[in-house]
Structures are given as C-alpha cells and as structure tokens.
Motif scaffolding. Sequence first.
Motif, PDB file in Angstrom:
ATOM      1  N   VAL A 107      -4.688   3.992   5.441  1.00 45.78           N
ATOM      2  CA  VAL A 107      -3.770   2.859   5.380  1.00 45.78           C
ATOM      3  C   VAL A 107      -2.351   3.334   5.074  1.00 45.78           C
ATOM      4  O   VAL A 107      -1.402   2.993   5.782  1.00 45.78           O
ATOM      5  CB  VAL A 107      -4.225   1.834   4.326  1.00 45.78           C
ATOM      6  CG1 VAL A 107      -3.181   0.737   4.142  1.00 45.78           C
ATOM      7  CG2 VAL A 107      -5.555   1.229   4.719  1.00 45.78           C
ATOM      8  N   ALA A 108      -2.214   4.131   4.013  1.00 49.03           N
ATOM      9  CA  ALA A 108      -0.904   4.671   3.636  1.00 49.03           C
ATOM     10  C   ALA A 108      -1.133   5.865   2.726  1.00 49.03           C
ATOM     11  O   ALA A 108      -1.876   5.767   1.750  1.00 49.03           O
ATOM     12  CB  ALA A 108      -0.066   3.621   2.926  1.00 49.03           C
ATOM     13  N   GLY A 109      -0.496   7.003   3.031  1.00 50.16           N
ATOM     14  CA  GLY A 109      -0.681   8.182   2.201  1.00 50.16           C
ATOM     15  C   GLY A 109      -2.150   8.530   2.073  1.00 50.16           C
ATOM     16  O   GLY A 109      -2.870   8.630   3.065  1.00 50.16           O
ATOM     17  N   ASP A 110      -2.597   8.706   0.836  1.00 51.65           N
ATOM     18  CA  ASP A 110      -4.007   9.020   0.585  1.00 51.65           C
ATOM     19  C   ASP A 110      -4.882   7.773   0.479  1.00 51.65           C
ATOM     20  O   ASP A 110      -6.076   7.879   0.201  1.00 51.65           O
ATOM     21  CB  ASP A 110      -4.139   9.822  -0.712  1.00 51.65           C
ATOM     22  CG  ASP A 110      -3.564  11.219  -0.578  1.00 51.65           C
ATOM     23  OD1 ASP A 110      -3.434  11.704   0.568  1.00 51.65           O
ATOM     24  OD2 ASP A 110      -3.237  11.837  -1.614  1.00 51.65           O
TER      25      ASP A 110
ATOM     26  N   GLY B 217       2.422  -7.288 -11.791  1.00 50.43           N
ATOM     27  CA  GLY B 217       2.941  -7.881 -10.568  1.00 50.43           C
ATOM     28  C   GLY B 217       4.208  -7.173 -10.160  1.00 50.43           C
ATOM     29  O   GLY B 217       5.062  -6.882 -10.987  1.00 50.43           O
ATOM     30  N   GLY B 218       4.312  -6.843  -8.883  1.00 51.03           N
ATOM     31  CA  GLY B 218       5.458  -6.111  -8.396  1.00 51.03           C
ATOM     32  C   GLY B 218       5.020  -4.779  -7.841  1.00 51.03           C
ATOM     33  O   GLY B 218       4.022  -4.684  -7.132  1.00 51.03           O
ATOM     34  N   ALA B 219       5.739  -3.710  -8.165  1.00 49.47           N
ATOM     35  CA  ALA B 219       5.453  -2.395  -7.617  1.00 49.47           C
ATOM     36  C   ALA B 219       5.799  -1.334  -8.651  1.00 49.47           C
ATOM     37  O   ALA B 219       6.446  -1.629  -9.667  1.00 49.47           O
ATOM     38  CB  ALA B 219       6.271  -2.181  -6.339  1.00 49.47           C
ATOM     39  N   PRO B 220       5.361  -0.102  -8.438  1.00 46.54           N
ATOM     40  CA  PRO B 220       5.727   0.964  -9.383  1.00 46.54           C
ATOM     41  C   PRO B 220       7.232   1.039  -9.584  1.00 46.54           C
ATOM     42  O   PRO B 220       8.002   1.055  -8.628  1.00 46.54           O
ATOM     43  CB  PRO B 220       5.200   2.227  -8.688  1.00 46.54           C
ATOM     44  CG  PRO B 220       4.069   1.754  -7.834  1.00 46.54           C
ATOM     45  CD  PRO B 220       4.505   0.407  -7.339  1.00 46.54           C
TER      46      PRO B 220
ATOM     47  N   PRO C 208       0.816  -1.223   0.000  1.00 47.94           N
ATOM     48  CA  PRO C 208       0.000   0.000   0.000  1.00 47.94           C
ATOM     49  C   PRO C 208       0.848   1.271   0.000  1.00 47.94           C
ATOM     50  O   PRO C 208       0.508   2.249  -0.682  1.00 47.94           O
ATOM     51  CB  PRO C 208      -0.817  -0.131   1.289  1.00 47.94           C
ATOM     52  CG  PRO C 208      -0.891  -1.592   1.554  1.00 47.94           C
ATOM     53  CD  PRO C 208       0.436  -2.128   1.100  1.00 47.94           C
ATOM     54  N   ALA C 209       1.946   1.268   0.747  1.00 44.54           N
ATOM     55  CA  ALA C 209       2.795   2.458   0.797  1.00 44.54           C
ATOM     56  C   ALA C 209       3.414   2.754  -0.560  1.00 44.54           C
ATOM     57  O   ALA C 209       3.469   3.911  -1.006  1.00 44.54           O
ATOM     58  CB  ALA C 209       3.880   2.284   1.852  1.00 44.54           C
TER      59      ALA C 209
END
Length: 397
Positions: free
Chosen positions: A199-202, A379-382, A140-141
């Motif tokens: 949860v995280a940020g916005d 799959g993965g992250a930015p 989420p972060a």
Amino acid sequence: MSSHGIKDRVAIVGMGCTRFGERWELSTADMLVEAASAAYASAGVAKDDVDAYWLGTLGSGSSGMLLSSALKLDYKPVTRVENFCATGSEAFRNACYAVASGAYDVAMAIGVEKLKDSGYSGLVGAAPPSDGTGGTLSAPARFSMLAPAYAAKYDVARADVKRAMTRVAYKNHFNGARNERAQFQAEVPEERIANATPVAGDLGIFDCSGVSDGAAAAIIVRAEDAHHYTDDPLYVKALAFAAGPGSGPIDPHYDYTTFEEVVRSSRDAYAQAGITSPADELMMAEVHDCFTPTELVLMEDLGFSARGTACRDTMDGRFALDGALPVNPDGGLKSFGHPIGASGLRMLFECWLQLRGEAPAGRRIAERGKRYGLTHNLGGAPGECVSFVSVVGAERG
C-alpha cells in the motif's frame, strides 16, 4: 503539571455497541438507535431519564439534530463534537465533565460513523484551506514513515520491524476472530500478512485498519449513584487530552519515532489515576492501531515497552491475549474496524466487558489482580495530531 482530573467522580453504568462493518442495510439513524437502545437497557433507564447527550461524528452529520431526530428526543440538549479520529473519546470526555460538574445527573456519550456510504475509501470530508506547509501524503503514506525511521534510530533491522508489524496484524486479527461485533472475524496467517499487496512503504493491506460503519454509546452518572443502576459500574480514573502544535512536517528535529502528544496525554492520565507503572498495573489496553507501526510506537509512548524494545516485546507475545499486558483484545481498529465517531467508545465497550468479566470465554483476559483498563485514541498524523487517554476501573477508590 497534570490536570486536576475527576478521578472516581463519575461512572459508566451502561454501554451499547453495534457490529462494525459494511452495514449497507442500516442507516446512520438505525445504528444510533441500536447503540443507544442497548445502552439504555444495560443501565436500566429510559431515554427520558438521560438529561443530556454528547454525539461524536466526523462526517455523518452536522449537528445534534442527527441524534435527536433518530432517537425522537423530547427537547433534550444534544452537543455534536468532532476531534479527528478521537471524536468518540471527545464525546465521552465532555459527557463525563458535564456530570462531574453537577450540571446533569445522567448523560450519554454516543458516537457514529457511516463511512461506507460516503463514496470514499478513507476518512470523509475535505481539508480546510491552509498555508501549504502541512503534509500532502495519504494517511498510509504518512504512517508508513514510522517503520524505517524506527529501524534507523534503534538500529533494528528493517526486516525485523516488518516481522513485528506482521505480528501486530496477526494478533489483532486473532482477537477479532473471537469477537462477534468485529468487521473482520477471521484469523489471517502471518505469511499472508507479510506478503500482502503493498500500500505504502512497508505497509501492506493487512497493516491498515478497516473502513467501516458502526455506533457505540455509554451512559454516565455520578459515582455515588452508580449502584442504583448496576452492580458492576466502571469508574472513570482519568481523562487526558493533548493537541500538539502540528509542526512535525516542517520540524527538522521530528524523527517519526514517537507521538509527543501521546507521551504528554498518557503522562497526564497516569498522574490523574495514580498509576506509576502502567505495564504492571493495567489489566488491558485498547490503543489506536490505525496502522501496524503505529501500535509499535504506541507501546513505547504509553510506557508499555522501553524505548527501542517494542518489536522484541511484540514478538515475545507480551501484548497477546495471554501475555503480560493484552493490547486490543477485541481486535482493535485493525480487525474491529474504525468508524471514526464510534471508535473511542468501542474501546471503552471492551473495557466494560473485560473488567466486568463479561467478555466471551475465547478472549477473556485473566485478572491477575489488575483492575484497570486503558483506552487511547489519536487523530491526525505523525508530528501533527491530537491524543486522548482514559483509564477506567471496576473499583472506586
């Protein structure tokens, strides 16, 4: 240069999908049997008619034995694959290529995940050792960074981005409320979504996809044989996959407003399928809405919105059930749930229902002369991910 592709060389002739959710009453084997049995029945075949199987799971099994023992297969080849959250799509991609190559006449792609029994609140499995340059934030972060970055780059008020994120969650819960297989089957008011526990940020709770159990399966044959099994097959128009270099977390030029892997894989898929204007030619799209700002960015990476306009298009209802291009008509990851190994095949299951006119009346999409469906997994992250895009159609040629 795009892939050569296998346009119209293979077809889906049967599919099955369990209900997603907290399936405490079912084992991993139970869900595999349920999804496979539904797919066999849908195609009118027996399990012995399937020549080979591709099983997708991230953490619910470590070999093809997970499937062969559950289905009591008679010494058939079973290949277990994993590719982060695109695991189900990877099983489908490999099964399609196997049939297109002529190696097998009939193949099954099946995916499963039993996340609720893992004891974790998110993905299962430990990260392998690395050089320490990778991201250490929670999922989420990491994805929460998309929203402020997008607002800054396109000079959109952060409050307006948050409102668009809220609309994404509202839309997908609205659709999921009309889906008997979804994990969350209730509409959620926008006010409640906007004011949910952070949860995280916005990101609030309703900006995050569900953690769930489930399974889904597809039976693939050569296109010329498809009508031996069903009057309404789906023909595979494109299968595209891209794995990035994973440099985002340490690349000073990466700005968290795009997934280059999605741009590359979608461009490849459109070239394979012969699509020049996806926003105008697609009847529907199932995309990887793991978090609400992800869906906003994907609308632009996939070519559905011009850069900097996804918030406006979302608020205008462009991607609603009755919009110009319905996105996640089954509720998406957000409402249907996200059992990793099954998600990509679940997306195809919605294309199967919609393009064949079998979706429930409450969420059935009007054809409007469009006969293509798209699925997208990442799959993965930015900045460090893999991306899969498929295009399927109800007509060959």
